[in-house]
Scaffold this active site. Sequence first.
Site, mmCIF file in Angstrom:
data_model
loop_
_atom_site.group_PDB
_atom_site.id
_atom_site.type_symbol
_atom_site.label_atom_id
_atom_site.label_comp_id
_atom_site.label_asym_id
_atom_site.label_seq_id
_atom_site.Cartn_x
_atom_site.Cartn_y
_atom_site.Cartn_z
ATOM 1 N N SER A 124 2.326 -2.604 -8.080
ATOM 2 C CA SER A 124 1.807 -1.368 -7.505
ATOM 3 C C SER A 124 1.764 -0.296 -8.598
ATOM 4 O O SER A 124 1.048 -0.462 -9.582
ATOM 5 C CB SER A 124 2.660 -0.959 -6.304
ATOM 6 O OG SER A 124 1.996 -0.027 -5.504
ATOM 7 N N HIS A 131 -0.287 -6.098 0.497
ATOM 8 C CA HIS A 131 0.448 -5.451 -0.598
ATOM 9 C C HIS A 131 1.898 -5.927 -0.651
ATOM 10 O O HIS A 131 2.585 -5.745 -1.658
ATOM 11 C CB HIS A 131 0.400 -3.932 -0.420
ATOM 12 C CG HIS A 131 0.724 -3.143 -1.641
ATOM 13 N ND1 HIS A 131 -0.009 -3.204 -2.810
ATOM 14 C CD2 HIS A 131 1.708 -2.245 -1.884
ATOM 15 C CE1 HIS A 131 0.505 -2.393 -3.708
ATOM 16 N NE2 HIS A 131 1.558 -1.794 -3.178
#
Length: 660
Positions: free
Chosen positions: A521, A634
């Site tokens: 991320s 994610h």
Amino acid sequence: MNKKGITAEDLYQLKSVTDPQLSPDGSLIAYVQTSIDEKTDKYLSNLFVYSLLSRNTVQWTFGNFRHSSPRWSPDGQSLAFLSNRTGKNQIYLMSTYGGEAKQLTDFPYGATSPIWSPDSALLLTGCGLKPSESLESAHEKENKDERSEGLIYHSIKYKADGKGYLNQVFQQLVIVNVRTKEFQLLTEGNRDYHPSGWSPDGSKVVYHTDEAEDSDYRYISDVFILEISTKEKENITNSRGVFYGAKWSPDGHYLIMTGHEAEYRGATLAKIWIYNTEDKSLSCLTAGWDVEVGDAAIGDFQIGSTDPGLLWTKDSAGFYFLISDHGNTGVYYGTIGGAMYPSILDSQHVYGLSINPETHHAAVAISLPEQPGDLFTYNLSTGEKEQITFVNEQLLKDRFLSKAEPIVFQSADGLDIHGWIMKPVNFQNGQKYPLVLEIHGGPHAMYANSYFHEFQSLVTEGYTVLFANPRGSHGYGQEFVNAVRGDYGGMDYEDLMAAVDYALSTYDFIDPERLGVTGGSYGGFMTNWIVGHTDRFKAAVTQRCISNWLSFYGVSDIGYYFTEWEVGGNILDDPEKLWHHSPLKYAKNVTTPLLLLHGEKDFRCPIEQSEQFYVALKRQKKEAVLVSFPDQTHEVSRSGAPKMKLQHVQQIRDWFKKYL
């Protein structure tokens, strides 16, 4: 004799324990134990109950399902929980004295965690509905394939990571009668309502939402009090910021909640606020306290852990809560007068907490870098504790887990930065070892004294692991966490390079010619940035990354505000600012072999971010490999499908093995 460390494949043998809940009389602790079924490649979560009287543990639920959110009724007679045994999370009820679980809800889009009324007769929960639906009509449409028709969106919030493209389903508040199973819908419309508690007399509930007409363009969360009989509501925070988790004091005089006024946008420290129900005043109890309230620690193992929020004591004079500080999470006791006292403040990650409001005893979930996590009983007044679960004892008895040695070093501008070094398993003096720099996401999160499966897998393979909390991380005060905003790739980059410099100058066993770097991320952004600005690393792995802020602005579910808040530009007024901070701009400088890992259904940092960087590198005939993980969001490296999560760690391990 060589010791055996934790391998990537041990993921299938490890168990996690989360969400401990003390019964009202303090004699029982319910908790969730999660394991992996290798045959079905699914997580299995079941409820277990430990008796403090008999010191025995009994499994209460069974089957190949996910059971979660155990909540005792105030009278101690029942345990409500969520189960996905019918496909979606529904609320079930079990008697404390035994018997089969009874299904209470059958909502078409499932239910959220149950919250008991003071008289143990009702449950407050959330259920999904479309604006034009009732619970009855929604059932009639349940089996209709709505993907056969075009979906029309008018809101900027039209997709979300983990949910995909939104289907105009909003969370509403509903009350369920546990005896009759009848329900009462409290809200409706095109916004999400999040329940948090009952008034002591059971006549009101408290929740948070944003009811403004222009809520699509705001980032506000208001706390409301709702009178159940009349449905009259009162906004007690008046659009002043982000507030949530409100809880009534037992005497009904106060509501405490967590929140902030967004002074530093998404980098603002969470604080504790108190609302006086008599004079209707709201004030901040921790305004002068430079500490993040709550658990900001980041990890890849504890499945389903939940922050307990603020927990009142019976006398209505104080409450317990978690804080994040210098790479640890601890427990504090606060008073309605604003005094804050430490109760548990050790070098560890407290990731679960439940208290007996009368005796100040607690059930606590604790992890360390060398301990995946177990439950403890704790006397919060004296500090006396006892471990009550040993869920990984059999596996770990013949495994060697590397400890994390804390380090403090200075960055280029003299700022102190905190981090850790983990030595390889079977470390021997006189030998040289490769080093892997790990970078966390967020960036407003915190590496902590907590178990990280990826880290232990790497030290088993002979790598030294270095991880640190650069500026932008939580745990070091408001100025520190805000310092990264508008400066992505600036001093945060210098902090991480200083970490590597410190490690090389302090530990002679690290081979300076065999350095690797990885992160996910924001950590993926920084990995991309690093390889575009230095060639000191011989291999890199970027996970669910950001490479181009210009496209991120429009394709991420948070991109349109995150780029403005964090990078400081937008595609309409300042595209040059976004491009300046985009790793893609510097792709021509990359010489480091780069592995790109990404979930195909990542809506937070969409896979096109990896694809752009990958194509730019391949077009220049540079060494790059892209690995996509089907159906993964994610969360692929944290709560992703077990097989994909394992492959994710294996890919990192094997890439560094090839180049380091």
